[in-house]
Design an enzyme around this catalytic site. Sequence first.
Site, PDB file in Angstrom:
ATOM      1  N   ARG A 131     -18.404   4.968 107.707  1.00 40.08           N
ATOM      2  CA  ARG A 131     -19.739   4.810 107.719  1.00 40.08           C
ATOM      3  C   ARG A 131     -20.174   3.285 108.452  1.00 40.08           C
ATOM      4  O   ARG A 131     -19.667   2.438 107.638  1.00 40.08           O
ATOM      5  CB  ARG A 131     -20.469   5.246 106.446  1.00 40.08           C
ATOM      6  CG  ARG A 131     -20.409   6.460 106.402  1.00 40.08           C
ATOM      7  CD  ARG A 131     -21.495   7.315 106.980  1.00 40.08           C
ATOM      8  NE  ARG A 131     -21.376   8.993 106.820  1.00 40.08           N
ATOM      9  CZ  ARG A 131     -20.790   9.854 107.465  1.00 40.08           C
ATOM     10  NH1 ARG A 131     -19.987   9.445 108.327  1.00 40.08           N
ATOM     11  NH2 ARG A 131     -20.871  11.052 107.429  1.00 40.08           N
ATOM     12  N   ASP A 173     -17.072   2.614 115.601  1.00 35.96           N
ATOM     13  CA  ASP A 173     -17.698   4.066 115.874  1.00 35.96           C
ATOM     14  C   ASP A 173     -18.759   4.243 115.033  1.00 35.96           C
ATOM     15  O   ASP A 173     -19.507   5.362 115.659  1.00 35.96           O
ATOM     16  CB  ASP A 173     -16.474   5.096 115.726  1.00 35.96           C
ATOM     17  CG  ASP A 173     -16.944   6.576 116.186  1.00 35.96           C
ATOM     18  OD1 ASP A 173     -17.144   6.490 117.419  1.00 35.96           O
ATOM     19  OD2 ASP A 173     -16.815   7.273 115.227  1.00 35.96           O
ATOM     20  N   GLU A 187     -28.194   4.039 114.294  1.00 34.80           N
ATOM     21  CA  GLU A 187     -27.681   4.756 115.236  1.00 34.80           C
ATOM     22  C   GLU A 187     -28.862   5.607 115.979  1.00 34.80           C
ATOM     23  O   GLU A 187     -29.416   6.345 115.324  1.00 34.80           O
ATOM     24  CB  GLU A 187     -26.642   5.885 114.746  1.00 34.80           C
ATOM     25  CG  GLU A 187     -25.317   5.075 114.355  1.00 34.80           C
ATOM     26  CD  GLU A 187     -24.115   5.890 113.885  1.00 34.80           C
ATOM     27  OE1 GLU A 187     -24.291   7.360 114.144  1.00 34.80           O
ATOM     28  OE2 GLU A 187     -23.160   5.542 113.604  1.00 34.80           O
ATOM     29  N   HIS A 192     -20.078   7.192 117.902  1.00 36.57           N
ATOM     30  CA  HIS A 192     -19.937   8.050 116.555  1.00 36.57           C
ATOM     31  C   HIS A 192     -19.328   9.227 117.034  1.00 36.57           C
ATOM     32  O   HIS A 192     -19.625  10.465 116.959  1.00 36.57           O
ATOM     33  CB  HIS A 192     -21.250   8.447 115.999  1.00 36.57           C
ATOM     34  CG  HIS A 192     -20.958   9.016 114.518  1.00 36.57           C
ATOM     35  ND1 HIS A 192     -21.932   8.499 113.343  1.00 36.57           N
ATOM     36  CD2 HIS A 192     -20.156   9.696 113.955  1.00 36.57           C
ATOM     37  CE1 HIS A 192     -21.504   8.966 112.254  1.00 36.57           C
ATOM     38  NE2 HIS A 192     -20.371   9.604 112.518  1.00 36.57           N
TER      39      HIS A 192
END
Length: 305
Positions: free
Chosen positions: A213, A237, A242, A261
């Site tokens: 996370r 990632d 985001e 992600h």
Amino acid sequence: MEPIEQEAAVRYTDADGLADALRDADALFVYDFLSTAVPGAWHAANRLRWLHIASAGVDPVMFPAMRESDVVLTNSRGVFDNSIAEYVLGQVLAFAKDFARSIKLQRERTWLHRESERIEGRSVLVVGTGPIGRSIARLLRAVGMRVAGAGRTAREGDPDFGTVHASARLNEHLPEFDYVVAVAPLTEQTKGMFDASAFAAMKPGARFVNVGRGELVVTGDLVEALRAERIAGAALDVFDTEPLPAESPLWTMENVHISPHMSGDFVGWRNALVEVFADNFRRWRAGQPLVNVVDKGLGYVPSGG
């Protein structure tokens, strides 16, 4: 979803219509696992008994009222284990073999011979010892890397990690590893665990990979560690915001690999998530124990849960 539609009244909704759809509903399938709409609509959940989320992480639905309710929470643990492990191996190889620079030189039509690193014998700490962490450990061990884990409880003789260090003493062990992979669930204990002190404890040549996370990391501290070359690189990632804002300095750092992600998103993953829910729905209708039941006190599915 067609078999479920034959047995139940299914309402499909977006975030705006969630409260209306929740009234008198027995179960809620949060298919958009990044949605933050559930807390705001929770007042309408007058008869909800079961909530399933289409992800391994459950932090978007772990708000106080949900924790304190009798609603059973299940997740989609198991869908992304192997694909995320493959992503991590790919990033390790990308760093060791300097793929990013090779692509850059190719575009410039520049022939520049270099030497690359071996990954065999390099050490990896996987922070998070759930199923995804275990898949990562097994795959990295298979290519000759030396793997250890970090979790809630320190132990020896683990079948996948060998040694598991206590996350509470993480900074004591970080100097031992060439790669550090973050895959821990987001809880009050893990939020911001990778901060300035953690990055200062790592080897100067260490690479950091985050497939857990974004909030596990204090982003400003990571940026500073990369700029000061306290660590050698990062593959990211997930992010605390985001999409990653265009003004983020991470975009232009040559020692950073960014993906949106997607580390677990293999071809067919959307259907696989629905299949997990459908299997649990059949169990629920038959009065059988559900799989992937989250301990709402811990924030994840306990081992064997």
